[in-house]
Design an enzyme around this catalytic site. Structure first.
Site, short mmCIF file in Angstrom:
data_model
loop_
_atom_site.label_atom_id
_atom_site.label_comp_id
_atom_site.label_asym_id
_atom_site.label_seq_id
_atom_site.Cartn_x
_atom_site.Cartn_y
_atom_site.Cartn_z
N ARG A 37 10.59 22.68 52.44
CA ARG A 37 9.55 23.71 52.38
C ARG A 37 9.56 24.64 53.59
NH1 ARG A 37 5.66 22.52 48.52
NH2 ARG A 37 4.26 23.97 49.55
N GLU A 96 22.26 33.83 49.32
CA GLU A 96 21.28 32.99 50.02
C GLU A 96 21.90 31.81 50.73
OE1 GLU A 96 18.14 31.43 47.52
OE2 GLU A 96 19.52 31.12 45.87
N ASN A 137 -0.86 25.20 56.14
CA ASN A 137 0.11 25.91 55.32
C ASN A 137 -0.62 27.09 54.70
OD1 ASN A 137 2.12 26.70 53.52
ND2 ASN A 137 1.48 25.23 51.96
N GLY A 138 -0.05 28.29 54.82
CA GLY A 138 -0.68 29.47 54.22
C GLY A 138 -0.88 30.56 55.24
N CYS A 192 5.95 25.63 54.48
CA CYS A 192 5.33 24.61 55.30
C CYS A 192 5.06 23.36 54.46
CB CYS A 192 4.02 25.04 55.93
SG CYS A 192 4.19 26.44 57.02
N LYS A 216 11.61 26.67 50.39
CA LYS A 216 11.72 26.37 48.97
C LYS A 216 10.58 26.98 48.16
CE LYS A 216 13.44 24.13 45.42
NZ LYS A 216 14.62 24.79 44.88
N HIS A 241 27.96 54.20 36.32
CA HIS A 241 26.86 55.09 36.72
C HIS A 241 26.63 55.04 38.22
CE1 HIS A 241 25.96 55.87 32.54
NE2 HIS A 241 26.05 54.56 32.32
N LYS A 245 22.91 33.38 44.48
CA LYS A 245 23.32 32.10 45.08
C LYS A 245 24.23 32.35 46.28
CE LYS A 245 20.94 30.11 43.74
NZ LYS A 245 19.88 30.08 42.82
N TRP A 261 7.44 26.93 58.06
CA TRP A 261 8.13 28.18 57.76
C TRP A 261 7.27 29.26 58.40
CZ3 TRP A 261 7.28 32.81 55.08
CH2 TRP A 261 8.44 33.57 54.81
N GLU A 276 22.22 36.02 39.08
CA GLU A 276 22.00 34.70 39.66
C GLU A 276 23.22 34.28 40.51
OE1 GLU A 276 19.70 32.82 40.26
OE2 GLU A 276 20.41 30.76 40.37
C1 F6R Z 1 16.62 31.10 44.61
C2 F6R Z 1 15.30 30.52 44.55
C3 F6R Z 1 14.14 31.43 44.50
C4 F6R Z 1 13.06 30.88 43.55
C5 F6R Z 1 11.81 31.75 43.64
C6 F6R Z 1 10.72 31.27 42.69
O1 F6R Z 1 17.62 30.11 44.62
O2 F6R Z 1 15.15 29.33 44.55
O3 F6R Z 1 14.51 32.72 44.13
O4 F6R Z 1 13.56 30.86 42.26
O5 F6R Z 1 11.31 31.71 44.95
O6 F6R Z 1 10.35 29.96 42.97
P1 F6R Z 1 9.55 29.09 41.92
O7 F6R Z 1 10.45 28.85 40.77
O8 F6R Z 1 9.18 27.83 42.64
O9 F6R Z 1 8.35 29.90 41.54
#
Ligand code: F6R
Length: 630
Positions: free
Chosen positions: A35, A506, A109-110, A2, A625, A522, A503, A83, A499
């Site tokens: 967000r 997501e 937000n929250g 949010c 985000k 394994h 990517k 969100w 990673e």
């Molecule tokens: C993946 C991604 C998330 C963040 C995670 C932590 O692309 O962006 O996995 O890395 O939510 O977020 P921060 O770094 O803001 O604590």
């Protein structure tokens, strides 16, 4: 999760002296949309009444709604991009929520944890609810206090007092913003465990979930503390605690520039941020060593003597940041010889971890607001550990609540999928590792100088990868219909594989998994079938004895079972060619630093493939985000 914006400007003779509240709020929402994008809404105060519009879906839907049903030009407004937590992403559940007969508007937000109990209480009093949200309960509580408990009060300051009393009853995490028709030139906001910053203007003031909410208008920001309320008008900013005691915020200068939060000609923020990476690494390195190759992390402000006593390091983070932590473990243990654990922040505090004053907890977070990480840091401090935050966002909560902070200087990261922040986090973690090694005398100063020299060469090497990525992009486009892609790596290549898989999951919604290459036999090797694409991150042939050979054997193992092997290898590694359907070469670099290079092709691959599928690369479904709920 949010995004929240608030604005009050000055009015002259009932007209607008400066900006239109709606323009400022919509611009802020545009920048904060990363967000959350389940719905968006705005409210303005006009001629003793609140007017609001809200719409499910992305901000563009709200803008279309505003074109069809315009709002008046005013000096006071609030806006929200959601969100969803309580209640689905519908028009009805979108914020703002109105109460007090439509005279009060609230955005949030929250998560309000005791909302069910409060709702019962308000239902008993005859309040009716239109949505399924916890926010509407907060709005109704605020209205009840405003209308009934403070019935005898004058309008002046009444919303602030009502907010204080409401916050005393709310549990959980919240940033709340409220406007009331009786006080048309005031926005009142409160925060607990959820982000909120104030922007200071000339004859206008701003509120935002982060500074991007007002970065177009001012660079002067004030960070608020925990459990604080702020009341803004065009000319004043008053901060109190939840009991009305005056409190002070900390003013700071915002060094992000608005242009860095624009796409700059790229097709998406993610593409732009992938291309920002040479700069993100260079900026994070800049000014942190002297000409003699000594680390100068003066900003850390933890007594070096205490750091010398550290006998255990725990790295806490979530998602991509946790993979940066895994890379950090290899480097820190290698350089400092301090046992280092990496743990997902949300798992950490539920297992009764062992820590004491000689434990150093390093949290890694781009946003500095991830609730799981924040809670874990708080827990670690309570147990007496020292805490250092590696963070990209100035003024955010995690650095503020840590003993020290090492900022990454990646600039604003807007795309939901993290790219440049990851590389900057790894860079900062290397600097921290080298600094600890320097303090404790673990490695010779000449060696530190050499690593720094290698780090300084990384930006140009990333640029080379970016400049030569077209064949990789072609490969990605040709794989748009794949259903599953696997990623293998060993040593520091393992977090890179994780990673790469994250990517792809997501943003391209393709099943993807990363494995430690040695783990394959394994179990996971059973997944290999004819034509199964497998990316393999191959270590340098010049690196540790046998590491390269072991990974080459892993390639052969999957290939023998029908896999299509796609290899990321170091320039000059001719040996891998014989076993790979496709090879992408990255420049030579020492093994420990390789993640800064071999992550980049995997990011490009995911972004290109998602774009080929026609997906919104910057705003993938179901995600937001910054994850400010546990
Ligand atoms: C993946 C991604 C998330 C963040 C995670 C932590 O692309 O962006 O996995 O890395 O939510 O977020 P921060 O770094 O803001 O604590």
């Amino acid at each position: 999760m949010c995004g929240i914006v608030g604005y009050v400007g000055r009015s002259v003779d009932g007209g607008i002296a400066g900006h239109s509240a709606l323009d400022v709020v919509l611009e802020g929402l545009r920048r904060l949309e990363y967000r959350g994008y389940d719905s968006a809404g705005v409210a303005v105060v006009s001629k003793g009444a609140i007017e609001s519009r809200k719409k499910s879906g992305k901000l563009s839907n709200l803008i279309a709604e505003l074109e069809a049903h315009p709002l008046p030009e005013t000096v006071t407004g609030i806006g929200h991009t959601r969100w969803a937590t309580h209640g689905g992403p519908t028009d009805r559940n979108a914020h703002p929520h109105l109460a007090d007969g439509g005279k009060l508007a609230v955005i949030h937000n929250g998560i309000i944890e005791n909302f069910a109990e409060l709702k019962l209480e308000l239902l008993d009093k005859g309040v009716t609810f239109l949505s399924e949200t916890d926010t509407e309960v907060a709005a109704a509580l605020l209205a009840d206090i405003y209308r009934n408990k403070l019935a005898g009060d004058t309008a002046d300051g009444r919303l602030t007092r009502a907010m204080e009393l409401a916050c005393q009853r709310l549990e959980g995490a919240f940033t709340l913003l409220a406007v009331h028709a009786d006080q048309p030139d005031v926005v009142v906001a409160a925060r607990r465990n959820s982000p909120l910053v104030v922007g200071l203007g000339e004859g206008e003031n701003f509120l935002g979930s982060d500074v991007s909410g007002f970065i177009d208008y001012t660079r002067r920001a004030v960070e608020l503390g925990q459990d604080q309320i702020v009341t803004i008008t065009a000319d004043t900013v008053e901060i109190t605690d939840f009991f009305g005691n005056p409190a002070a915020g900390k003013e700071y200068h915002v060094d992000w520039d608005p242009a860095s939060a624009e796409k700059g000609g790229f097709s998406s923020f993610m593409e732009k941020e992938i291309h920002d990476q040479p700069d993100a690494v260079a900026q994070t390195l800049m000014g942190r060593s002297d000409i003699n190759g000594r680390l100068t992390l003066d900003e850390l402000r933890i007594d070096p003597e205490l750091l010398k006593q550290v006998n255990k390091i725990i790295v806490l983070a979530c998602g991509t940041a946790a993979y940066a932590g895994m890379v950090a473990k290899y480097a820190i243990e290698n350089w400092c010889r301090i046992p280092t654990e990496v743990e997902l922040a949300h798992e950490f505090r539920y297992r009764d971890p062992i820590l004491d004053a000689n434990t150093l907890v390093v949290s890694i977070s781009q946003s500095g607001e991830t609730m799981d990480t924040l809670m874990a840091v708080r827990y670690a401090r309570e147990q007496g550990a020292k805490t250092i935050s590696i963070c990209n966002t100035n003024g955010s909560t995690i650095p503020r609540e840590s003993d020290a902070v090492l900022y990454t200087h990646a600039g604003p990261e807007i795309a939901v999928a993290s790219t440049k922040a990851f590389l900057a986090q790894i860079t900062a973690a290397y600097l921290l590792g080298l600094y600890l090694a320097q303090l404790r005398g673990n490695i010779f100063s000449g060696q530190i100088k050499d690593v720094l020299a290698d780090l300084n060469k990384i930006p140009a090497k990333i640029q080379k990868i970016l400049d030569n990525a077209e064949p990789l992009r072609e490969l990605a486009r040709s794989m748009a219909n794949e259903k599953s892609v696997l990623f293998l790596g060993r040593h520091v290549g393992y977090p890179v594989a994780l990673e790469g898989a994250l990517k792809l999951k997501e943003i391209a919604y393709i099943h993807a998994e990363g494995f430690a290459a040695g783990e394959l036999k394994h179990g996971p090797i059973a997944l290999i079938d004819d034509g199964q694409p497998v990316f393999v991150v191959v270590p340098s042939p010049r690196g540790r004895d046998s590491l390269h050979a072991k990974v080459v054997s892993n390639i052969q193992e999957v290939r023998a079972r029908g896999a299509r092997t796609l290899v990321i290898a170091e320039e000059g590694d001719e040996a891998v060619k014989a076993y790979a359907e496709y090879v992408f070469y990255v420049p030579e670099t020492p093994t420990l630093l390789m993640p800064l290079l071999n992550t980049v092709p995997l990011q490009i691959f995911a972004a290109e493939l998602a774009a080929a599928k026609g997906y919104d690369v910057d705003q993938p479904r179901n995600l937001a985000k910054s994850v400010t709920v546990e």
